[in-house]
Design an enzyme around this catalytic site. Sequence first.
Site, PDB file in Angstrom:
ATOM      1  CB  SER A  69      40.856  49.288  29.526  1.00 43.25           C
ATOM      2  OG  SER A  69      41.353  48.439  30.611  1.00 43.25           O
TER       3      SER A  69
HETATM    4  N1  SAH Z   1      44.708  46.803  30.607  1.00 45.98           N
HETATM    5  C1  SAH Z   1      44.163  45.511  29.883  1.00 45.98           C
HETATM    6  C2  SAH Z   1      42.937  45.032  30.825  1.00 45.98           C
HETATM    7  C3  SAH Z   1      42.498  43.935  30.783  1.00 45.98           C
HETATM    8  S1  SAH Z   1      41.112  43.267  32.007  1.00 45.98           S
HETATM    9  C4  SAH Z   1      43.645  45.467  28.485  1.00 45.98           C
HETATM   10  O1  SAH Z   1      43.531  46.610  28.263  1.00 45.98           O
HETATM   11  O2  SAH Z   1      43.756  44.371  27.919  1.00 45.98           O
HETATM   12  C5  SAH Z   1      42.157  43.049  33.432  1.00 45.98           C
HETATM   13  C6  SAH Z   1      42.957  42.194  33.728  1.00 45.98           C
HETATM   14  O3  SAH Z   1      43.489  42.105  34.704  1.00 45.98           O
HETATM   15  C7  SAH Z   1      42.483  40.667  32.840  1.00 45.98           C
HETATM   16  O4  SAH Z   1      43.241  40.181  32.062  1.00 45.98           O
HETATM   17  C8  SAH Z   1      42.520  39.939  34.452  1.00 45.98           C
HETATM   18  O5  SAH Z   1      43.088  38.521  34.091  1.00 45.98           O
HETATM   19  C9  SAH Z   1      43.812  40.520  35.068  1.00 45.98           C
HETATM   20  N2  SAH Z   1      43.760  40.221  36.449  1.00 45.98           N
HETATM   21  C10 SAH Z   1      42.871  40.364  37.470  1.00 45.98           C
HETATM   22  N3  SAH Z   1      43.271  40.225  38.733  1.00 45.98           N
HETATM   23  C11 SAH Z   1      44.471  39.949  38.569  1.00 45.98           C
HETATM   24  C12 SAH Z   1      45.828  39.931  39.531  1.00 45.98           C
HETATM   25  N4  SAH Z   1      45.278  39.498  40.833  1.00 45.98           N
HETATM   26  N5  SAH Z   1      46.905  39.470  39.062  1.00 45.98           N
HETATM   27  C13 SAH Z   1      47.041  39.598  37.724  1.00 45.98           C
HETATM   28  N6  SAH Z   1      46.057  39.879  36.869  1.00 45.98           N
HETATM   29  C14 SAH Z   1      45.019  40.057  37.344  1.00 45.98           C
END
Ligand code: SAH
Length: 223
Positions: A69
């Site tokens: 993000s």
């Molecule tokens: N704050 C993180 C955001 C990553 S993007 C960063 O800055 O790196 C969002 C993440 O949510 C992804 O890695 C995706 O795999 C995860 N995600 C999406 N749906 C999910 C779920 N139901 N349970 C767990 N993780 C999930």
Amino acid sequence: MSQRIQGIGMTSRRTRERMISRLREQGIKNTEVLQIMAEIPRHIFVDEALESRAYEDTALPIGHNQTISQPYIVAKMTELLLENGPLSKVLEIGTGCGYQTAILAKLVDQVYSIERIAPLMKKARDRLWEIDIKTVGFLHADGGLGWEVHKPFDGILAAAAAEEIPNALLDQLAIGGVMVIPIGREGKQILYRVTRKEDSFEYEMIEPVVFVPFLSGVSRARV
Ligand code: SAH
């Protein structure tokens, strides 16, 4: 601390300070959040080829079709989560690269983080160890189910956009607890803050955002 972690040139403390000035201009006020973001080396959470772009205000790819993000969103969500006072137990859904996890770990007593893509979760865990953050609980699972054994949480932060908030997450939020979550379909997502009252939930619309989708089940991707 190793030179790589400390950073140099485009990954140095000075570059991070510039990111902090930008966050202030963008309206982030919580000094604790800004201070922690000035300390945590964001560049170690992205691939080496992208390190020099780690402090730009953009989302960057972290593999498996996911993104880290943008700094503004990390700061904003953390600020919203903590606005009504310190929190002791926070659940994060979507560990991704672990950057947001690291920020949370410095600001609350206990963080639990769930990720549905195992290789991302493992990499995030290794990175947090590298910078000496060893208290986070990780789970490879569908975050839509929450983490029942550790409930109730006084904070929940979701980094993926759901069309509707999963019931388990509402159920696992403590009374007085706060959830920050993007809601809506692609192109129409809004960041919400949901506060659990004695017998109702209060929804505050914050602003339009762009997140990857909240997916159900776990991914089969291997390390
Ligand atoms: N704050 C993180 C955001 C990553 S993007 C960063 O800055 O790196 C969002 C993440 O949510 C992804 O890695 C995706 O795999 C995860 N995600 C999406 N749906 C999910 C779920 N139901 N349970 C767990 N993780 C999930």
